[in-house]
Design a protein around this motif. Structure first.
Motif, PDB file in Angstrom:
ATOM      1  N   ASN A  59      -3.132  27.959   2.534  1.00  0.00           N
ATOM      2  CA  ASN A  59      -4.273  28.502   3.274  1.00  0.00           C
ATOM      3  C   ASN A  59      -3.821  29.520   4.313  1.00  0.00           C
ATOM      4  O   ASN A  59      -4.469  30.553   4.515  1.00  0.00           O
ATOM      5  CB  ASN A  59      -5.050  27.376   3.953  1.00  0.00           C
ATOM      6  N   ILE A 210     -12.642  32.564   7.804  1.00  0.00           N
ATOM      7  CA  ILE A 210     -13.465  31.608   7.058  1.00  0.00           C
ATOM      8  C   ILE A 210     -13.216  31.724   5.556  1.00  0.00           C
ATOM      9  O   ILE A 210     -13.080  30.711   4.857  1.00  0.00           O
ATOM     10  CB  ILE A 210     -14.956  31.833   7.386  1.00  0.00           C
ATOM     11  N   LEU A 213      -9.984  30.078   4.588  1.00  0.00           N
ATOM     12  CA  LEU A 213      -9.983  28.621   4.700  1.00  0.00           C
ATOM     13  C   LEU A 213     -10.825  27.960   3.616  1.00  0.00           C
ATOM     14  O   LEU A 213     -10.483  26.887   3.116  1.00  0.00           O
ATOM     15  CB  LEU A 213     -10.497  28.197   6.083  1.00  0.00           C
ATOM     16  N   ARG A 214     -11.923  28.596   3.242  1.00  0.00           N
ATOM     17  CA  ARG A 214     -12.801  27.963   2.260  1.00  0.00           C
ATOM     18  C   ARG A 214     -12.497  28.435   0.835  1.00  0.00           C
ATOM     19  O   ARG A 214     -13.280  28.161  -0.091  1.00  0.00           O
ATOM     20  CB  ARG A 214     -14.262  28.227   2.613  1.00  0.00           C
ATOM     21  N   SER A 233      -9.437  22.929   0.455  1.00  0.00           N
ATOM     22  CA  SER A 233     -10.762  22.812  -0.155  1.00  0.00           C
ATOM     23  C   SER A 233     -10.678  22.187  -1.544  1.00  0.00           C
ATOM     24  O   SER A 233     -11.534  21.370  -1.920  1.00  0.00           O
ATOM     25  CB  SER A 233     -11.418  24.189  -0.234  1.00  0.00           C
ATOM     26  N   LEU A 257     -10.577  20.672   7.797  1.00  0.00           N
ATOM     27  CA  LEU A 257     -10.990  22.037   7.468  1.00  0.00           C
ATOM     28  C   LEU A 257     -12.109  22.511   8.398  1.00  0.00           C
ATOM     29  O   LEU A 257     -12.133  23.678   8.822  1.00  0.00           O
ATOM     30  CB  LEU A 257     -11.454  22.095   6.011  1.00  0.00           C
ATOM     31  N   SER A 261     -11.937  25.695  10.990  1.00  0.00           N
ATOM     32  CA  SER A 261     -12.928  26.766  10.833  1.00  0.00           C
ATOM     33  C   SER A 261     -13.706  27.017  12.118  1.00  0.00           C
ATOM     34  O   SER A 261     -14.112  28.153  12.390  1.00  0.00           O
ATOM     35  CB  SER A 261     -13.908  26.420   9.711  1.00  0.00           C
TER      36      SER A 261
END
Length: 279
Positions: A59, A210, A213-214, A233, A257, A261
């Motif tokens: 990530n 974002i 991370l996602r 994720s 997570l 975020s």
């Protein structure tokens, strides 16, 4: 009129988020009875789970790649297309096309491009036989970089559109004044135009964090987020929907997570509120 959307937001977003935080402190597992286990899940992911820290590193690598490659590339495309070159609208459509496609579809498209048997890249490298073809998505030492190329292909177009909007909104008089003062194109952009893009820069910083991370779709389509493509994720989905339905442990990963975020989001909101107070 504001109250109804707030209630819907609370019911569909914040309610499940709070419930996820509670579940992260339990051993919830499918239909089995649930017991509160305190911070056991967090201790396990930090000290035992062999996939957690590789997922964190991936990530972070995703974030670094978006920051130093995808964002500058999108900015460069926006600046070039803002010069009113011939066919700029066609170029904008071409570069923006990946943004309109779902990430799952992008993953499927690039699987064809990377294919060892009939892929475009192996064909260009003249590695057409199965014995010498490069397995871009199957090699755990290569697949993270291959997927990052896919992500950059899409993210650069997204950043380009945001910067184009900012450039169109900037006052052309400022650039004309800089040109009259003898500034070249490089000096005009960095000393005159770029400072006016500060609101866009703030949005892009938050979006970049974002999105990194996602990140989920590309790695899950490729191999389910395993064999060198671990992401937080993807781990959440694996734990909750996989064998055993480890809802409690998956919720703990989701909380991690969420906390990560929230850091850039809160920073962005604080900065926006300060700017409003100054006005």
């Amino acid at each position: 009129m504001v109250g109804i959307p707030v209630l819907i937001e609370a019911a569909l977003i914040w309610g499940p988020a709070v419930w996820t935080v509670f579940l992260s402190f339990t051993d919830a597992q499918g239909a089995a009875p649930t017991h509160v286990v305190g911070g056991t899940n967090y201790t396990f992911l930090r000290t035992v789970d062999p996939d957690f820290w590789p997922a964190v590193r991936h990530n972070v690598l995703w974030l670094i790649e978006f920051t130093i490659i995808a964002t500058p590339l999108g900015m460069l495309l926006a600046v070039l297309l803002d010069q009113k070159i011939r066919g700029s609208r066609i170029y904008q459509s071409i570069f923006f096309l990946p943004v309109m496609l779902s990430l799952a579809l992008i993953g499927i498209i690039w699987q064809v491009v990377y294919s060892p048997q009939y892929g475009l890249i192996n064909g260009i490298l003249h590695k057409t036989s199965p014995n010498n073809a490069i397995n871009w998505l199957g090699n755990p030492h290569l697949n993270i970089w291959s997927v990052l190329v896919e992500a950059t292909w899409r993210q650069a177009g997204y950043v380009m559109v945001l910067y184009l909007a900012g450039l169109k909104a900037s006052d052309p008089v400022l650039r004309e004044a800089a040109a009259l003062d003898g500034a070249n194109a490089w000096q005009t952009f960095w000393r005159v135009t770029f400072p006016t893009l500060r609101p866009i820069n703030n949005v892009i910083v938050v979006v970049t964090v974002i999105e990194s991370l996602r990140a989920f779709d590309l790695v899950y389509v490729t191999n389910g987020g395993t064999n060198g493509l671990q992401l937080i994720s993807a781990m959440i989905t694996q734990q909750i929907t996989g064998p055993g339905n480890r809802i409690g442990y998956g919720s703990a990963l989701g909380v991690v997570l969420l906390v990560i975020s929230l850091v850039p989001i809160i920073g962005f909101l604080v900065q926006q509120f300060r700017q409003e107070n100054r006005r």
